[in-house]
Structure formats: C-alpha cells, structure tokens
Write a protein that holds these residues in place. Sequence first.
Motif, PDB file in Angstrom:
ATOM      1  N   GLY A  29       0.848  -1.192   0.000  1.00 25.43           N
ATOM      2  CA  GLY A  29       0.000   0.000   0.000  1.00 25.43           C
ATOM      3  C   GLY A  29       0.876   1.231   0.000  1.00 25.43           C
ATOM      4  O   GLY A  29       1.207   1.757   1.067  1.00 25.43           O
ATOM      5  N   PRO A  30       1.279   1.704  -1.177  1.00 30.36           N
ATOM      6  CA  PRO A  30       2.210   2.844  -1.256  1.00 30.36           C
ATOM      7  C   PRO A  30       1.741   4.092  -0.526  1.00 30.36           C
ATOM      8  O   PRO A  30       2.550   4.788   0.094  1.00 30.36           O
ATOM      9  N   LEU A  31       0.437   4.384  -0.580  1.00 29.74           N
ATOM     10  CA  LEU A  31      -0.055   5.597   0.080  1.00 29.74           C
ATOM     11  C   LEU A  31      -0.017   5.467   1.593  1.00 29.74           C
ATOM     12  O   LEU A  31       0.525   6.329   2.287  1.00 29.74           O
ATOM     13  N   VAL A  32      -0.602   4.381   2.123  1.00 29.59           N
ATOM     14  CA  VAL A  32      -0.690   4.266   3.586  1.00 29.59           C
ATOM     15  C   VAL A  32       0.673   4.020   4.230  1.00 29.59           C
ATOM     16  O   VAL A  32       0.839   4.256   5.427  1.00 29.59           O
ATOM     17  N   THR A  33       1.642   3.544   3.453  1.00 30.18           N
ATOM     18  CA  THR A  33       2.988   3.336   4.015  1.00 30.18           C
ATOM     19  C   THR A  33       3.889   4.548   3.830  1.00 30.18           C
ATOM     20  O   THR A  33       5.010   4.558   4.325  1.00 30.18           O
ATOM     21  N   SER A  34       3.403   5.573   3.137  1.00 32.45           N
ATOM     22  CA  SER A  34       4.247   6.731   2.840  1.00 32.45           C
ATOM     23  C   SER A  34       4.741   7.435   4.097  1.00 32.45           C
ATOM     24  O   SER A  34       5.813   8.042   4.098  1.00 32.45           O
ATOM     25  N   ASP A  35       3.960   7.375   5.176  1.00 31.22           N
ATOM     26  CA  ASP A  35       4.392   7.982   6.435  1.00 31.22           C
ATOM     27  C   ASP A  35       4.235   7.009   7.610  1.00 31.22           C
ATOM     28  O   ASP A  35       4.228   7.428   8.771  1.00 31.22           O
ATOM     29  N   ALA A  36       4.099   5.728   7.292  1.00 36.03           N
ATOM     30  CA  ALA A  36       3.866   4.728   8.354  1.00 36.03           C
ATOM     31  C   ALA A  36       5.160   4.388   9.081  1.00 36.03           C
ATOM     32  O   ALA A  36       6.237   4.336   8.481  1.00 36.03           O
ATOM     33  N   ARG A  37       5.023   4.144  10.365  1.00 38.84           N
ATOM     34  CA  ARG A  37       6.151   3.740  11.204  1.00 38.84           C
ATOM     35  C   ARG A  37       5.748   2.536  12.040  1.00 38.84           C
ATOM     36  O   ARG A  37       4.566   2.232  12.198  1.00 38.84           O
ATOM     37  N   HIS A  38       6.745   1.895  12.601  1.00 44.15           N
ATOM     38  CA  HIS A  38       6.491   0.775  13.520  1.00 44.15           C
ATOM     39  C   HIS A  38       5.548   1.232  14.629  1.00 44.15           C
ATOM     40  O   HIS A  38       5.739   2.281  15.240  1.00 44.15           O
TER      41      HIS A  38
END
Length: 201
Positions: A29-38
């Motif tokens: 998911g390129p959009l939702v992972t663009s600012d995702a962190r652990h």
Amino acid sequence: MFTGIVEELGEVVGITPTAQDSATVAVRGPLVTSDARHGDSIAVNGVCLTVVEVDGGVFTADVMGETLRRTALGTLRAGDAVNLERAAALNSRLGGHLVQGHVDGVGEVISREPADRWETVRFRLPAALSKYVVEKGSITVDGVSLTVAEVGADWFSVGLIPTTLSLTTLGARTVGDPVNLETDVLAKYVERLLAAKEVTA
C-alpha cells in the motif's frame, strides 16, 4: 480510530503462519505506508492492525489466531485486494463515521441489484448484531463506512455509488463472499448505559 473512508486498494503480498494459529501478513500500500512507522495503526478490510515493519511500500503486521477466526482476514490469500485506511488524525475531517477497527462479526453478500449508476447490495449479518443496525444509520463493511438503506432480522442492504464500487473491494464482492462488519459504536454504548440504568433503578 478510523473514519471508514478507504484511502487506497492494497494487495496482500503474503501470509506467513506463525505459532498458535497466528500469522504475519504483508500488504502492499504505497499511500498508507508513505508515512507509516512501527507501531502505527492501519485498517485492513476494517480490521485495525499494528505495523511491525515497512519496506518499499509494503507493511507487515502480526495477526492473532482469534482475529483470523473472528474476521474474514482468515480467508485472505496472496494477491487479494484489500481496503486500507490509516488511523484518523485529530485535525482531519470526519468524512464517514467513528470506526474502531474492531470487527463485531462476519457477514455475507446475499444479493446484488445493479441500477444505472449504483448497486443495491444486501448482506447477511449475525442475528445478534441486528439490534445495532437501523435504517439511515451507519455500518462498516470491510472497512467502508456505509449508510443502511433497509434492515431485516438477519440482513441489511446498502446502496453503493460508483466511487465505492470502483475504489474499494465492495465493487468486486460476489454472492457468498464473507465481509467484516462493525456496527455503530454509539449504539453499543447506549445499550450498555441503559442496561446499567435498569440494574440500579
């Protein structure tokens, strides 16, 4: 907390079984992972999952055995499309309704009736959940915030507009497919408060 407004259609990259009937799921998911962190929360078909790792537009999350048994995530396979939504920010608009990402039960598509620009879709739901579903009220189906059109003892129907049909998994769901259901949390709180009032009266 989520809003039920799907941000993108992701794809299951793989599911790896782990100990005690649990699993690790990898989702692109390129959009939702663009600012995702652990540690961040991402809803996958309406199920709140915690990000373990992000790598090149793919995030992984651990899924407990109970979640696999009590939601439709247990039926996912590599290549399946999934609805993705990041947790809501406090300064964002609430476009759908308050969604927890805590699935109440698994429903099933029982009919689809196409019209000129939308479809009426009927879902079966566990009878125990029907008391929380009302006409013109809100319900979440596979993470999508929807307005209930009609409701029966063990079913409800919704109208799906072109945007929902094209930008979420609901456009491709066929009769017999399982779906994750989350009823309106406000209804459950009202029920709890009224029950407590009866006990103390």
